[in-house]
Motif scaffolding. Structure first.
Motif, PDB file in Angstrom:
ATOM      1  N   TYR A   1      -5.428   1.937  -8.726  1.00 13.67           N
ATOM      2  CA  TYR A   1      -5.558   3.278  -8.429  1.00 13.67           C
ATOM      3  C   TYR A   1      -6.765   3.585  -7.612  1.00 13.67           C
ATOM      4  CZ  TYR A   1      -1.023   3.732 -10.706  1.00 13.67           C
ATOM      5  OH  TYR A   1      -0.006   3.604 -11.064  1.00 13.67           O
ATOM      6  N   ALA A   2      -6.965   4.069  -6.434  1.00 12.98           N
ATOM      7  CA  ALA A   2      -8.136   4.367  -5.954  1.00 12.98           C
ATOM      8  C   ALA A   2      -8.347   5.996  -6.018  1.00 12.98           C
ATOM      9  CB  ALA A   2      -8.550   4.121  -4.489  1.00 12.98           C
ATOM     10  N   THR A   3      -9.683   6.563  -6.012  1.00 22.25           N
ATOM     11  CA  THR A   3      -9.944   7.923  -6.333  1.00 22.25           C
ATOM     12  C   THR A   3     -10.484   8.516  -5.167  1.00 22.25           C
ATOM     13  OG1 THR A   3     -12.088   7.382  -7.234  1.00 22.25           O
ATOM     14  CG2 THR A   3     -10.165   7.389  -8.696  1.00 22.25           C
ATOM     15  N   ASP A   4     -10.751   9.819  -5.468  1.00 23.47           N
ATOM     16  CA  ASP A   4     -11.428  10.725  -4.226  1.00 23.47           C
ATOM     17  C   ASP A   4     -10.944  10.655  -2.722  1.00 23.47           C
ATOM     18  OD1 ASP A   4     -13.107  11.435  -6.318  1.00 23.47           O
ATOM     19  OD2 ASP A   4     -14.338   9.479  -5.808  1.00 23.47           O
ATOM     20  N   ASN A   5      -9.581  10.226  -2.501  1.00 23.36           N
ATOM     21  CA  ASN A   5      -9.042  10.154  -1.417  1.00 23.36           C
ATOM     22  C   ASN A   5      -9.864   9.462  -0.362  1.00 23.36           C
ATOM     23  OD1 ASN A   5      -6.672  11.808  -1.768  1.00 23.36           O
ATOM     24  ND2 ASN A   5      -7.461  13.724  -1.052  1.00 23.36           N
ATOM     25  N   ASP A   6     -10.616   8.342  -0.763  1.00 22.17           N
ATOM     26  CA  ASP A   6     -11.644   7.648  -0.046  1.00 22.17           C
ATOM     27  C   ASP A   6     -11.103   6.395   0.314  1.00 22.17           C
ATOM     28  OD1 ASP A   6     -13.793   6.313   1.002  1.00 22.17           O
ATOM     29  OD2 ASP A   6     -15.186   6.685  -0.671  1.00 22.17           O
ATOM     30  N   PRO A   7     -10.858   6.251   1.883  1.00 22.63           N
ATOM     31  CA  PRO A   7     -10.268   4.891   2.179  1.00 22.63           C
ATOM     32  C   PRO A   7     -10.834   3.723   1.856  1.00 22.63           C
ATOM     33  CG  PRO A   7     -10.281   6.439   4.074  1.00 22.63           C
ATOM     34  CD  PRO A   7     -11.048   6.987   2.779  1.00 22.63           C
ATOM     35  N   ALA A   8     -12.427   3.798   1.643  1.00 27.32           N
ATOM     36  CA  ALA A   8     -13.270   2.842   1.481  1.00 27.32           C
ATOM     37  C   ALA A   8     -12.950   2.365  -0.071  1.00 27.32           C
ATOM     38  CB  ALA A   8     -14.905   3.098   1.293  1.00 27.32           C
TER      39      ALA A   8
ATOM     40  N   ALA B   1       0.771  -1.227  -0.265  1.00 25.42           N
ATOM     41  CA  ALA B   1      -0.136   0.000  -0.145  1.00 25.42           C
ATOM     42  C   ALA B   1       0.988   1.332  -0.054  1.00 25.42           C
ATOM     43  CB  ALA B   1      -0.839  -0.118   1.095  1.00 25.42           C
ATOM     44  N   ALA B   2       0.307   2.226  -0.891  1.00 29.40           N
ATOM     45  CA  ALA B   2       0.906   3.387  -0.928  1.00 29.40           C
ATOM     46  C   ALA B   2      -0.224   4.358  -0.742  1.00 29.40           C
ATOM     47  CB  ALA B   2       1.691   3.919  -2.141  1.00 29.40           C
ATOM     48  N   PRO B   3      -0.555   4.769   0.556  1.00 28.12           N
ATOM     49  CA  PRO B   3      -1.825   5.413   0.895  1.00 28.12           C
ATOM     50  C   PRO B   3      -1.754   6.917   1.000  1.00 28.12           C
ATOM     51  CG  PRO B   3      -1.163   4.484   2.939  1.00 28.12           C
ATOM     52  CD  PRO B   3       0.022   4.316   2.060  1.00 28.12           C
ATOM     53  N   GLU B   4      -0.833   7.389   0.470  1.00 29.11           N
ATOM     54  CA  GLU B   4      -0.835   8.869   0.678  1.00 29.11           C
ATOM     55  C   GLU B   4      -2.106   9.616  -0.111  1.00 29.11           C
ATOM     56  OE1 GLU B   4       3.204   7.483   0.844  1.00 29.11           O
ATOM     57  OE2 GLU B   4       1.824   7.128  -0.699  1.00 29.11           O
ATOM     58  N   LEU B   5      -2.416  10.610   0.589  1.00 25.79           N
ATOM     59  CA  LEU B   5      -3.633  11.541   0.063  1.00 25.79           C
ATOM     60  C   LEU B   5      -3.261  12.189  -1.171  1.00 25.79           C
ATOM     61  CD1 LEU B   5      -5.701  11.870   3.114  1.00 25.79           C
ATOM     62  CD2 LEU B   5      -6.181  10.392   1.473  1.00 25.79           C
ATOM     63  N   SER B   6      -4.118  12.529  -2.033  1.00 26.05           N
ATOM     64  CA  SER B   6      -3.843  13.371  -3.132  1.00 26.05           C
ATOM     65  C   SER B   6      -4.005  14.890  -2.496  1.00 26.05           C
ATOM     66  CB  SER B   6      -4.959  13.467  -4.155  1.00 26.05           C
ATOM     67  OG  SER B   6      -4.630  14.566  -5.019  1.00 26.05           O
TER      68      SER B   6
ATOM     69  N   GLY C   1       8.828  -6.839  -6.838  1.00 25.33           N
ATOM     70  CA  GLY C   1       7.904  -7.449  -7.702  1.00 25.33           C
ATOM     71  C   GLY C   1       6.515  -7.489  -7.031  1.00 25.33           C
ATOM     72  N   LYS C   2       6.091  -6.466  -6.196  1.00 27.04           N
ATOM     73  CA  LYS C   2       4.795  -6.610  -5.382  1.00 27.04           C
ATOM     74  C   LYS C   2       3.742  -5.842  -6.174  1.00 27.04           C
ATOM     75  CE  LYS C   2       6.797  -8.954  -2.261  1.00 27.04           C
ATOM     76  NZ  LYS C   2       6.267 -10.594  -1.844  1.00 27.04           N
ATOM     77  N   PRO C   3       2.496  -6.003  -6.214  1.00 25.28           N
ATOM     78  CA  PRO C   3       1.516  -5.138  -6.551  1.00 25.28           C
ATOM     79  C   PRO C   3       1.125  -4.370  -5.616  1.00 25.28           C
ATOM     80  CG  PRO C   3       0.719  -7.269  -5.619  1.00 25.28           C
ATOM     81  CD  PRO C   3       2.101  -7.357  -5.625  1.00 25.28           C
ATOM     82  N   ILE C   4       0.514  -3.143  -6.266  1.00 26.02           N
ATOM     83  CA  ILE C   4       0.276  -1.953  -5.396  1.00 26.02           C
ATOM     84  C   ILE C   4      -1.019  -1.433  -5.399  1.00 26.02           C
ATOM     85  CG2 ILE C   4       1.242   0.464  -4.868  1.00 26.02           C
ATOM     86  CD1 ILE C   4       3.832  -0.570  -6.354  1.00 26.02           C
ATOM     87  N   VAL C   5      -1.465  -1.020  -4.118  1.00 26.33           N
ATOM     88  CA  VAL C   5      -2.629  -0.039  -4.183  1.00 26.33           C
ATOM     89  C   VAL C   5      -2.203   1.308  -3.561  1.00 26.33           C
ATOM     90  CG1 VAL C   5      -4.261  -2.017  -3.937  1.00 26.33           C
ATOM     91  CG2 VAL C   5      -3.344  -1.058  -1.896  1.00 26.33           C
ATOM     92  N   ALA C   6      -2.826   2.197  -4.303  1.00 29.14           N
ATOM     93  CA  ALA C   6      -2.443   3.618  -4.244  1.00 29.14           C
ATOM     94  C   ALA C   6      -3.823   4.520  -4.656  1.00 29.14           C
ATOM     95  CB  ALA C   6      -0.965   4.242  -4.794  1.00 29.14           C
ATOM     96  N   PHE C   7      -3.473   5.856  -4.210  1.00 28.69           N
ATOM     97  CA  PHE C   7      -4.480   6.563  -4.911  1.00 28.69           C
ATOM     98  C   PHE C   7      -3.865   7.291  -6.204  1.00 28.69           C
ATOM     99  CE2 PHE C   7      -5.932   6.916  -0.246  1.00 28.69           C
ATOM    100  CZ  PHE C   7      -7.309   6.552  -0.410  1.00 28.69           C
ATOM    101  N   ASP C   8      -4.760   7.915  -6.852  1.00 30.10           N
ATOM    102  CA  ASP C   8      -4.463   8.223  -8.358  1.00 30.10           C
ATOM    103  C   ASP C   8      -3.668   9.623  -8.265  1.00 30.10           C
ATOM    104  OD1 ASP C   8      -3.989   8.194 -10.809  1.00 30.10           O
ATOM    105  OD2 ASP C   8      -6.029   8.199 -11.377  1.00 30.10           O
TER     106      ASP C   8
END
Length: 395
Positions: free
Chosen positions: A341-348, A296-301, A320-327
């Motif tokens: 990539y997740a959007t809207d700075n939304d943890p959900a 996880a790279a959970p920095e908010l936009s 070689g790890k898959p990542i989830v992050a904000f866009d």
């Protein structure tokens, strides 16, 4: 005779700052003489030692600042200490170049003094200090006088420097637009992982027990701007609202937000889902990374994060790890198709991307392979150090 370089580092200990270590060791390996002045991480660290050919001079850690008075005390202490140690270095070993790593940007005051006697100045622009303080830490509600002061010293550093280092194109654009420096004065040296020092194997295996819980991993500094609290909120949504049980979250690192993040995990009733490992020494990163299935790279936009390149994302890809992050724009540049990539700075929404990877082992494998290839072919430190050496070769 090769150039003698004096590096100034305030906001971290030498062994904890991957970028500074990479730069110092690359310069030494290419014939330069490097001394680093930095704070101690622990009281029992020696005042002087040599590590991999890099000379280290340490001073007691300064009091951490918050607000105008706090920053003046912290940076004033560091500035005076660096002045004393740099004078000792000048009259013992000598140096030709002051290479200042920010934050803070006030080391320009020392550089201006030494430029009067013919020393050159390289400003290594790690962070956008005004945005880091005003937007990332205080959500646009910080002290405006502190913000203006930080802008002043950042601009002064860029203008006074003989050469400026940017960590990415966004930072270089900011240097050109806000400080008004010519493009040819700025050199982009990205935060690429040193594959040899990290001991990343050439071929990565991904065998795991199919029935074992999926491990969601975070590795890095835990500051208020780094989003570890957002990851905790995503875990809460994943567990309590989406009903996922076959996972565990491991947050590895330390920083000034660690206690509040731990408290949040208890408040949201997910403390049993999360392990906080504390600081991870560099040599232990491979072992920790091998335990992660999703990173996880959970920095908010925000104005700061949108322009910043984070080291942990590069390290995730190196292993070689898959990542989830904000866009975020620089996240997109770094990871490309190696992340969801997740959007809207939304943890959900971040939780939904994590769930997508939990449910799809083939996608995890695919994203990990893409990230490893990006590092090997373009983003590793062996590629980035070429621009650092080009900068010093231009003196």
């Amino acid at each position: 005779m090769s150039l003698r370089i004096l590096m100034l580092l305030e906001n971290n200990a030498y062994h904890k700052d991957v970028r500074v270590r990479n730069e110092a060791q690359s310069l030494v390996a290419n014939g330069y003489n490097v001394t680093v002045i930095c704070p101690r991480a622990k009281a029992d660290e020696p005042a002087q030692e040599t590590i991999d050919g890099v000379h280290i001079r340490r001073y007691p850690s300064p009091p951490e600042g918050d607000g105008l008075v706090g920053y003046v005390l912290e940076y004033g202490f560091s500035l005076l200490t660096a002045l004393w140690l740099s004078l000792r270095e000048l009259f013992s070993r000598g140096f030709d170049v002051i290479h200042a790593h920010n934050p803070p940007d006030v080391y320009v005051l020392l550089a201006m003094m030494y430029k009067l006697i013919g020393k050159r100045f390289v400003f290594d622009h790690h962070d956008l200090s005004p945005e880091l303080y005003y937007y990332a830490r205080f959500d646009g509600k910080g002290n405006k006088l502190v913000y203006r002061m930080l802008v002043f010293f950042e601009n002064l550093s860029c203008r006074i420097a003989d050469k400026v280092i940017a960590t990415n194109q966004s930072y270089k654009d900011m240097q050109i637009e806000r400080a008004g420096i010519p493009a040819e004065k700025s050199f982009i040296v990205r935060n690429g992982p040193n594959l040899e020092k990290l001991r990343v194997p050439e071929t990565l295996t991904t065998t795991r027990d199919a029935n074992a819980p999926i491990t969601i991993g975070y590795l890095g500094i835990i500051g208020f701007q780094d989003g570890a609290d957002v990851l905790v909120r995503a875990v809460q949504h994943l567990y309590h609202n989406m009903g996922y049980r076959n996972f565990h979250c491991k947050i590895a690192g330390s920083g000034d937000a660690l206690d509040s993040v731990k408290a949040l995990a208890h408040e949201l009733d997910v403390a049993d889902c999360i392990t906080f490992t504390g600081w991870v020494n560099y040599q232990d990163i491979p072992e920790v990374m091998s335990s992660f299935d999703i990173c996880a790279a959970p920095e908010l936009s925000n104005v700061y994060a949108d322009k910043s390149t984070v080291i942990k994302m590069m390290e995730y890809m190196a292993f070689g790890k898959p990542i989830v992050a904000f866009d975020l724009p620089e996240h997109r540049y770094s990871a490309g198709d190696a992340a969801l990539y997740a959007t809207d700075n939304d943890p959900a929404k971040l939780a939904e991307k994590i769930a997508q990877l939990i449910d799809d082992p083939a996608l995890r494998e695919q994203l990990g392979t893409i990230g490893k290839e990006r590092i090997d072919t373009h983003l590793s430190w062996s590629q980035q150090e070429k621009e650092l050496l080009r900068l010093y070769g231009s003196f």
